[in-house]
Enzyme design. Structure first.
Site, PDB file in Angstrom:
ATOM      1  N   ASP A  89      44.046  32.422  49.228  1.00 19.85           N
ATOM      2  CA  ASP A  89      42.897  32.196  48.355  1.00 19.85           C
ATOM      3  C   ASP A  89      43.378  31.450  47.110  1.00 19.85           C
ATOM      4  OD1 ASP A  89      44.347  34.281  47.245  1.00 19.85           O
ATOM      5  OD2 ASP A  89      42.581  35.303  46.483  1.00 19.85           O
TER       6      ASP A  89
ATOM      7  N   SER B 192      39.711  34.763  41.667  1.00 15.74           N
ATOM      8  CA  SER B 192      40.198  34.966  43.030  1.00 15.74           C
ATOM      9  C   SER B 192      39.543  33.976  43.998  1.00 15.74           C
ATOM     10  CB  SER B 192      39.974  36.420  43.471  1.00 15.74           C
ATOM     11  OG  SER B 192      40.607  36.685  44.697  1.00 15.74           O
TER      12      SER B 192
ATOM     13  N   ARG C  39      34.537  38.676  35.551  1.00 16.31           N
ATOM     14  CA  ARG C  39      34.176  37.460  36.284  1.00 16.31           C
ATOM     15  C   ARG C  39      32.746  37.055  35.957  1.00 16.31           C
ATOM     16  NH1 ARG C  39      36.775  38.434  42.354  1.00 16.31           N
ATOM     17  NH2 ARG C  39      38.867  38.933  41.632  1.00 16.31           N
TER      18      ARG C  39
END
Length: 534
Positions: free
Chosen positions: A297, A139, A46
């Protein structure tokens, strides 16, 4: 607590999407800067294009590394490629497709370049033996972030050995100026026979009746509120409503790359965290309008349950409810329960009451993949509102977290018991006691996170916590795996420390079986221990 916590995001904090996309293509990582290299945390790599940590070069290098890993391990089946609705996911999806096509990988992407929830990719892999997948998602992270996750032949998040291999190979490509990375223009890639559009939604939606009692929900006519939160499953709830004739209203089912409709999280940032009462303030305000409501989410692997009785349920509370309900309504005899070691001990009490053993693991859903596939556990759940469970016939449904089935389960519980999940948990408290649980996130540098990740019992000098003798100092879970942090238990409480694998923070998890005051004492003394370590 930020002044904007729980309020609709003010215009001045909305992300500049044009800048984000521009930086994705124009910035190249400095490989001498650790923060700009490929780094697979708990759930993949990420970063943000603004920080030169999630750019075209990263995605090209990681995708080529995945191709190399497949070749080395003789994986020749289809690769299912999905993405969520973060702004950076679209260009990253395109980049991945260009590299996969250039390498002649048999890749399937969603029709019309649509969005695909993480659990749907896992479901597709499990129903096509010999395949694997990539999910482009960070996410619930803020709109400026991007993420890349590889799911192996078992449909679940790749284990540490695999992600380390991919990470190291990708960084070699970056350091060698991308030499060896194959790449083709998208227009040419889409002409290739090995690159195909795929209908992910229909098989997933049609299969739901084999894991959830959809007929009971439909027959009950309970009024459901479903908040898609602008995420990758925004078309899925409409398909589910139509297929199963549900009395369901759907919100925020359109794409907004700034996520301007969101309420700010406790720190004032936009974060699509369906377990946060601040981020979920909009849906919570409507709780009395629905018999049950829920949100997800951005990649739909997490769940957030909003009840009339208690508002947004604490994730630990709902995990306890789901485990108890499934134990009593499914034929899961001789199957056990998987939980992360930072999840509430209420789960242990519920398990004992249902004659189930508990497999305790480090944080990360990857630890539940093999136990679910092997039929060792019927349920695997994380304290951060992520879980999955087996089908009615005990076969595996998904080996990644599935926020859709956990949300629909809350509707099934209400339809069959006439009690919402909040009341159900209150009954568990009457039976098992009321553990008080909380998690605190605090800023941490890369060096501080590294120190916490490698703690040993010898690093802890204290012999008591909140006035009680320390009984255990754990650096490994019950499955023998390293925690990547540390957990300390006493007679009536415990705490755990671990660095985040995706953000510049560390986390203190704590629980008390005595009182709120006792919990706060545990938290305060834990903070002092950390300050001493730093």
């Amino acid at each position: 607590m930020n002044k904007n916590a729980g309020k609709v995001a003010p215009k001045e904090i909305l992300q500049n999407i044009a800048q984000l996309i521009s930086d994705y293509y124009l910035k190249f990582p400095n490989t001498s800067d650790t923060t700009q290299k490929v780094s697979f945390g708990t759930s993949g790599h990420r970063g943000s294009s603004l920080k030169a940590s999630f750019n075209e070069a990263h995605i090209s290098a990681i995708t080529q590394a995945v191709v190399d890993y497949r070749k080395e391990n003789n994986i020749t089946g289809k690769l299912y490629l999905g993405m969520d609705t973060h702004a950076l996911s679209t260009p990253a999806h395109t980049t991945a497709l260009q590299v996969l096509g250039a390498n002649e990988v048999n890749v399937c992407y969603a029709q019309n370049f649509d969005y695909t929830p993480t659990p749907v990719i896992s479901h597709a892999i499990l129903n096509d033996k010999g395949s694997d997948g990539i999910v482009i998602t960070p996410s619930h992270n803020p709109p400026c972030d991007g993420g890349f996750k590889y799911n192996g032949l078992d449909g679940g998040p790749a284990d540490t050995e695999v992600t380390n291999w991919i990470q190291n190979r990708a960084n070699e490509y970056l350091e060698n100026n991308m030499e060896g990375v194959l790449y083709e223009e998208l227009e040419e890639v889409l002409k290739l026979d090995c690159v195909q559009e795929h209908d992910f939604m229909t098989p997933y939606v049609d299969d739901l009746e084999n894991v959830i009692d959809m007929k009971a929900i439909s027959d009950s006519k309970i009024k459901i509120g479903a908040d898609a939160m602008g995420g990758s499953g925004l078309k899925y709830y409409d398909a589910i409503r139509k297929k199963y004739n549900l009395n369901m209203d759907i919100f925020n089912d359109n794409v907004d790359f700034t996520f301007s409709f969101m309420h700010c999280d406790k720190d004032g940032k936009i974060r699509m965290d369906c377990s946060s009462p601040y981020a979920m303030a909009g849906l919570i305000a409507m709780k009395d309008d629905y018999d049950i409501a829920f949100g997800n989410d951005t990649d739909f692997d997490r769940h957030g349950i909003v009840t009339k009785s208690n508002g947004l349920l604490n994730p630990n509370h709902y995990l306890s409810v789901a485990i108890d309900y499934l134990s009593r309504t499914r034929d899961f005899e001789n199957l056990n329960i998987g939980k992360t070691l930072v999840s509430s001990s209420m789960i242990d009490r519920v398990a004992l009451d249902n004659n189930k053993e508990v497999l305790e693991t480090p944080v990360g859903f990857k630890w539940f993949v093999k136990p679910l596939v092997d039929g060792e556990v019927f349920f695997g759940g994380e304290e951060s509102a992520g879980a999955s469970f087996l089908r009615f016939d005990k076969k595996v449904w998904s080996t990644d977290k599935d926020g859709i089935i956990l949300n629909l389960l809350s509707a099934e519980i209400l339809a069959t018991t006439k009690e919402d999940a909040g009341i159900y948990y209150e009954n568990l408290v009457k039976k098992h006691g009321n553990p008080i649980y909380a998690r605190i996130d605090a800023p941490a540098t890369f060096e501080q996170k590294t120190k916490l990740k490698n703690l040993t019992p010898e690093d802890i000098k204290a012999d008591t916590i909140a006035g009680e003798k320390i009984e255990q100092i754990l650096t490994t879970a019950s499955n023998g795996a390293k925690i990547g942090g540390l957990k300390i238990t006493s007679k009536n409480g415990w705490f755990a420390l671990r660095p985040s694998g995706t953000e510049d923070v560390y986390k203190i998890y704590a629980e008390s079986f005595i009182s709120q005051e006792h919990l706060e004492t545990i938290q305060k003394e834990t903070q002092s221990i950390v300050d001493g370590l730093f």
